[in-house]
Design a protein around this motif. Structure first.
Motif, mmCIF file in Angstrom:
data_model
loop_
_atom_site.group_PDB
_atom_site.id
_atom_site.type_symbol
_atom_site.label_atom_id
_atom_site.label_comp_id
_atom_site.label_asym_id
_atom_site.label_seq_id
_atom_site.Cartn_x
_atom_site.Cartn_y
_atom_site.Cartn_z
ATOM 1 N N ARG A 206 16.275 24.227 4.560
ATOM 2 C CA ARG A 206 15.960 25.085 3.364
ATOM 3 C C ARG A 206 14.604 23.711 2.131
ATOM 4 N NH1 ARG A 206 22.086 27.692 0.705
ATOM 5 N NH2 ARG A 206 21.675 29.616 2.179
ATOM 6 N N GLU A 207 16.032 23.063 2.436
ATOM 7 C CA GLU A 207 14.773 21.866 1.471
ATOM 8 C C GLU A 207 13.821 21.570 1.547
ATOM 9 O OE1 GLU A 207 17.843 21.155 1.635
ATOM 10 O OE2 GLU A 207 19.100 20.440 0.164
ATOM 11 N N THR A 208 13.907 21.517 3.467
ATOM 12 C CA THR A 208 12.180 21.850 3.743
ATOM 13 C C THR A 208 10.853 22.808 3.833
ATOM 14 O OG1 THR A 208 13.676 20.675 5.783
ATOM 15 C CG2 THR A 208 11.497 20.077 6.099
ATOM 16 N N TYR A 209 11.941 23.486 3.501
ATOM 17 C CA TYR A 209 10.969 25.041 3.861
ATOM 18 C C TYR A 209 10.255 24.678 2.050
ATOM 19 C CZ TYR A 209 9.008 30.067 4.182
ATOM 20 O OH TYR A 209 9.022 30.883 4.099
ATOM 21 N N LEU A 210 11.375 24.194 1.276
ATOM 22 C CA LEU A 210 10.692 25.039 0.071
ATOM 23 C C LEU A 210 9.979 23.764 -0.772
ATOM 24 C CD1 LEU A 210 13.822 25.958 -2.633
ATOM 25 C CD2 LEU A 210 12.207 27.093 -0.978
ATOM 26 N N ILE A 211 9.471 22.680 0.568
ATOM 27 C CA ILE A 211 8.537 21.317 -0.142
ATOM 28 C C ILE A 211 7.676 22.129 0.609
ATOM 29 C CG2 ILE A 211 9.720 19.799 1.711
ATOM 30 C CD1 ILE A 211 8.865 17.840 -1.699
ATOM 31 N N ALA A 212 7.852 21.977 1.780
ATOM 32 C CA ALA A 212 6.777 21.693 3.192
ATOM 33 C C ALA A 212 6.163 23.445 3.545
ATOM 34 C CB ALA A 212 7.188 20.884 3.512
ATOM 35 N N SER A 213 6.927 24.212 3.063
ATOM 36 C CA SER A 213 7.054 25.657 3.708
ATOM 37 C C SER A 213 6.605 26.040 4.608
ATOM 38 C CB SER A 213 5.514 26.027 3.012
ATOM 39 O OG SER A 213 4.711 25.889 3.367
ATOM 40 N N ASP A 214 5.594 26.531 5.831
ATOM 41 C CA ASP A 214 6.075 27.411 7.249
ATOM 42 C C ASP A 214 5.519 25.915 8.277
ATOM 43 O OD1 ASP A 214 6.303 29.188 5.996
ATOM 44 O OD2 ASP A 214 4.851 31.016 6.749
ATOM 45 N N TYR A 215 4.619 25.287 7.730
ATOM 46 C CA TYR A 215 4.596 24.694 8.451
ATOM 47 C C TYR A 215 4.361 22.777 7.801
ATOM 48 C CZ TYR A 215 2.831 27.886 11.934
ATOM 49 O OH TYR A 215 3.432 29.236 12.643
ATOM 50 N N PRO A 216 5.359 22.291 7.954
ATOM 51 C CA PRO A 216 5.514 21.216 7.118
ATOM 52 C C PRO A 216 4.999 19.925 8.479
ATOM 53 C CG PRO A 216 7.275 21.615 8.658
ATOM 54 C CD PRO A 216 7.297 22.451 8.804
ATOM 55 N N HIS A 217 4.822 18.662 8.083
ATOM 56 C CA HIS A 217 4.126 17.965 8.601
ATOM 57 C C HIS A 217 5.164 17.748 10.480
ATOM 58 C CE1 HIS A 217 4.052 13.608 10.684
ATOM 59 N NE2 HIS A 217 2.905 13.926 10.356
ATOM 60 N N ASP A 218 4.416 17.804 10.969
ATOM 61 C CA ASP A 218 5.028 17.904 12.353
ATOM 62 C C ASP A 218 7.089 16.854 13.026
ATOM 63 O OD1 ASP A 218 3.352 18.871 14.475
ATOM 64 O OD2 ASP A 218 2.546 17.791 15.476
ATOM 65 N N SER A 219 6.793 16.208 12.206
ATOM 66 C CA SER A 219 8.172 15.462 12.867
ATOM 67 C C SER A 219 9.406 16.015 11.507
ATOM 68 C CB SER A 219 7.828 13.857 11.614
ATOM 69 O OG SER A 219 7.965 13.794 10.624
ATOM 70 N N SER B 53 0.899 -1.074 -0.186
ATOM 71 C CA SER B 53 -0.147 -0.158 0.194
ATOM 72 C C SER B 53 0.828 1.239 0.085
ATOM 73 C CB SER B 53 -0.671 -0.284 0.807
ATOM 74 O OG SER B 53 0.099 -0.712 2.228
ATOM 75 N N ARG B 54 0.618 2.194 -0.179
ATOM 76 C CA ARG B 54 1.352 3.014 -1.201
ATOM 77 C C ARG B 54 1.277 4.473 1.073
ATOM 78 N NH1 ARG B 54 -1.980 7.470 -4.696
ATOM 79 N NH2 ARG B 54 -3.713 5.713 -6.505
ATOM 80 N N ILE B 55 2.284 5.285 0.647
ATOM 81 C CA ILE B 55 2.433 6.140 1.784
ATOM 82 C C ILE B 55 2.770 7.510 1.701
ATOM 83 C CG2 ILE B 55 4.606 6.211 4.037
ATOM 84 C CD1 ILE B 55 5.229 3.841 2.838
ATOM 85 N N ASP B 56 2.095 7.888 2.556
ATOM 86 C CA ASP B 56 1.782 9.693 2.017
ATOM 87 C C ASP B 56 3.496 10.854 3.147
ATOM 88 O OD1 ASP B 56 1.127 12.416 1.523
ATOM 89 O OD2 ASP B 56 -0.758 11.872 2.821
ATOM 90 N N TRP B 57 4.313 9.505 2.236
ATOM 91 C CA TRP B 57 5.830 9.892 2.572
ATOM 92 C C TRP B 57 5.934 11.870 3.502
ATOM 93 C CZ3 TRP B 57 8.746 6.186 2.607
ATOM 94 C CH2 TRP B 57 8.729 5.695 1.014
ATOM 95 N N MET B 58 5.317 12.741 2.583
ATOM 96 C CA MET B 58 5.718 14.283 3.578
ATOM 97 C C MET B 58 4.473 14.461 4.536
ATOM 98 S SD MET B 58 8.882 14.459 1.576
ATOM 99 C CE MET B 58 9.099 15.981 2.974
ATOM 100 N N LYS B 59 3.670 13.383 4.563
ATOM 101 C CA LYS B 59 2.285 13.665 5.511
ATOM 102 C C LYS B 59 2.535 12.777 6.759
ATOM 103 C CE LYS B 59 -0.031 16.934 2.229
ATOM 104 N NZ LYS B 59 0.126 16.088 1.194
ATOM 105 N N SER B 60 3.225 11.741 6.568
ATOM 106 C CA SER B 60 2.950 11.570 7.593
ATOM 107 C C SER B 60 4.745 10.891 8.382
ATOM 108 C CB SER B 60 2.864 9.839 6.936
ATOM 109 O OG SER B 60 4.104 9.304 6.227
ATOM 110 N N GLU B 61 5.152 10.483 9.437
ATOM 111 C CA GLU B 61 6.194 10.348 10.376
ATOM 112 C C GLU B 61 7.690 9.920 9.547
ATOM 113 O OE1 GLU B 61 7.624 10.277 13.447
ATOM 114 O OE2 GLU B 61 5.252 11.551 14.200
ATOM 115 N N TRP B 62 6.965 9.042 7.833
ATOM 116 C CA TRP B 62 7.941 8.977 6.945
ATOM 117 C C TRP B 62 8.427 10.115 6.294
ATOM 118 C CZ3 TRP B 62 9.302 4.053 5.867
ATOM 119 C CH2 TRP B 62 9.254 3.460 5.786
#
Lengths: 289, 270
Positions: free
Chosen positions: A226-239, A142-151
């Motif tokens: 930088r990478e995290t900010y550009l991909i997930a902006s101000d409020y990325p996933h909690d992890s 099953s697929r994984i929601d990579w950027m919006k989970s602990e992954w």
């Protein structure tokens, strides 16, 4: 005699250091001292001294604790793993000359890929509908929601390793080539095993290189923001909500007190860490030479 | 390792339509939208039709890119030239001169080098404001010039030059400026090349500083705009990122022999 040399050097040193020290003072030291001062006030303009109140509030704030924890976790896991992996690859690359230069170039090239392009590829690979998920699907998983989970933390670590391995490998290769060959020959004569040679010669003489690699690794682990900010902006996933996110957001919400005290806490941690590294390095390199 | 570079390049040669049909699923949760049927992004490496449409848009049809590209170029060039020069002088003092408090001072530099940009964000903002640098390239260029990384790295290289050289020259009556200029600098050329590449990589990618210090969009470097473009038009994004990667790859290939030798030397005396 030594005194005379000292005095003569001091005068010259002033000239050599002046430009750098002046700029350093204005753009790094004074800003930091100001930040330290603000962290003890209740507001930046005409604030009154409140002692450690800001720190107390900071340490009680959930988002700061989360950010500090994530940063600590990311750095303390990704940096050592990446370094260990690079060391292993460097030891392998040091064996065979065949293809070595090509591999070296291939490993270093990720360093020049612009952050923004990394982000673009990253989206394609780790999106909900992305390529990695299509592979998983192909295997019947099953697929994984990579950027919006602990992954997300794992994905970030992979990108960090991908970017930094080449740089570390080069440093390690240089360090390895610097160890005199006759040490190994002597060890062979005395009947030392591979493991023994690795532990007693290779790793010992790599300590100075390791020190440099760890410092560089620390710097680049903070840059992954930088990478995290550009991909997930101000409020990325909690992890993957890092201290830099926290500070950026405090800046945007004009909460200078929290921002400056968080900054001070971070620098104190860095100070302890680097002092510890220095002490360790001194202990390990004492036996050298 | 090279996949991202290959993807960027081949995708930049596709038409907007092809890109669109390959990637239109990114950012959507399609499980519900496709009635439960799973659908995926189509990661294609070979274009159906080689097209320079995207490059035309980037290079000719949108003057903004070239303008921002130029912003990137001059900011980065000034920072590199400045940090190399200022750093080399300071590095000489730290590596080859003896003075009181040297090691302690160097430790302070080291900590400053490790500090993420956010740590001094607020005071830096105030200082930039006081110096009248806000919304001008100076707010980014000046702190860049005085970055501690150059000092740190060049010091590493200078440490690997035997002090005996310096002492011998000194005995022969050469002043420290002459020793610096005629002995040290030629010997650390690989280190300087490596530093230039690393600084270029770092500042060419800057995002945080321009976002905070530069208000006007037309003053931003390309690195900031690139991420905006990629959100809006993926196809053009690929071409723009290849265009943007080009100076770095060229510099890297040109400097690689120097660079690898240089990084190696700095590793010697960690």
């Amino acid at each position: 005699m030594f005194r005379v040399i000292m005095r003569r050097h001091s005068v010259v040193a002033i000239w050599f250091l002046a430009p750098s020290a002046l700029g350093f003072l204005v753009f790094y030291l004074i800003p930091f001292a100001m930040g330290l001062w603000y962290s003890f006030l209740d507001r930046p303009n005409d604030g009154s001294f409140v002692g450690l109140a800001n720190y107390k509030e900071l340490l009680n704030s959930d988002s700061f604790r989360k950010a500090a924890q994530n940063t600590f976790l990311f750095t303390s896991v990704s940096v050592p793993i990446t370094i260990a992996l690079s060391l292993l690859l460097a030891l392998l690359l040091n064996q065979s000359i065949y293809l070595r230069n090509w591999l070296r170039t291939a490993y270093v090239l990720p360093l020049v890929v612009p952050v923004a392009s990394v982000v673009l590829i990253w989206q394609v690979l780790f999106d909900w509908n992305g390529t990695v998920n299509s592979w998983l699907y192909g295997f019947g998983l099953s697929r994984i929601d990579w950027m919006k989970s602990e992954w997300a933390r794992g994905v970030l670590s992979v990108v960090y390793a991908w970017k930094n391995i080449g740089y570390n490998i080069i440093l390690f290769l240089a360090g390895l080539q610097n160890i005199p060959k006759d040490y190994y020959e002597t060890a062979d004569l005395e009947g030392a095993g591979t493991f023994h040679k690795l532990a007693r010669i290779t790793l010992v003489y790599l300590t100075p290189t390791l020190f440099f690699v760890v410092l560089m690794g620390l710097i680049s682990s903070f840059r992954i923001f930088r990478e995290t900010y550009l991909i997930a902006s101000d409020y990325p996933h909690d992890s993957i909500y890092m201290l830099q996110h926290y500070m950026n957001n405090m800046f945007l919400s004009l909460d200078m007190q929290k921002l400056t005290s968080a900054a001070v806490v971070m620098v104190v941690c860095l100070l302890l860490l680097v002092s510890g590294m220095f002490a360790l390095e001194r202990r390990f390199t004492k036996d050298l030479d | 390792m090279l996949l991202p570079i290959i993807i960027s390049f081949t995708n930049s040669l596709m038409t907007e339509q092809e890109i669109g049909s390959n990637y239109d699923l990114v950012g959507q949760m399609t499980n519900a939208a496709t009635g439960g049927k799973d659908a995926f992004v189509n990661l294609k490496l070979i274009p159906d039709w080689v097209s320079f449409e995207q490059y035309n848009k980037v290079l000719l049809a949108t003057p903004t890119y070239l303008n921002l590209f130029w912003n990137s170029v001059y900011m980065v060039a000034i920072i590199i030239a400045g940090q190399v020069a200022v750093g080399a002088f300071a590095a000489y003092a730290f590596a080859k001169l003896r003075f009181r408090g040297r090691d302690r001072m160097f430790f302070v530099y080291l900590i400053a080098m490790l500090m993420p940009f956010q740590v001094t964000l607020v005071p830096n903002y105030i200082i930039a404001d006081k110096l009248g640098l806000l919304n001008s390239a100076g707010a980014i260029v000046l702190p860049g010039i005085f970055g501690a990384f150059g000092v740190f790295m060049l010091r590493q290289f200078m440490l690997s030059i035997p002090t005996a050289y310096v002492e011998a020259a000194y005995m022969d009556g050469a002043g420290h400026f002459r020793i610096f200029h005629q002995i040290i600098i030629p010997l650390i050329k690989p280190g300087i090349a490596a530093l230039i590449v690393l600084l270029f990589v770092d500042y060419w990618n800057m995002v945080e500083q321009p976002l905070i210090f530069l208000e006007d969009d037309f003053k931003q470097p390309l690195s900031v705009y690139l991420s905006v473009v990629q959100q809006e038009a993926r196809g053009v994004g690929y071409a723009a990122s290849v265009f943007y990667m080009l100076p770095m790859v060229l510099l890297f290939l040109y400097a690689e022999s120097y660079f690898i030798e240089g990084v190696q030397m700095s590793g010697i005396k960690g």
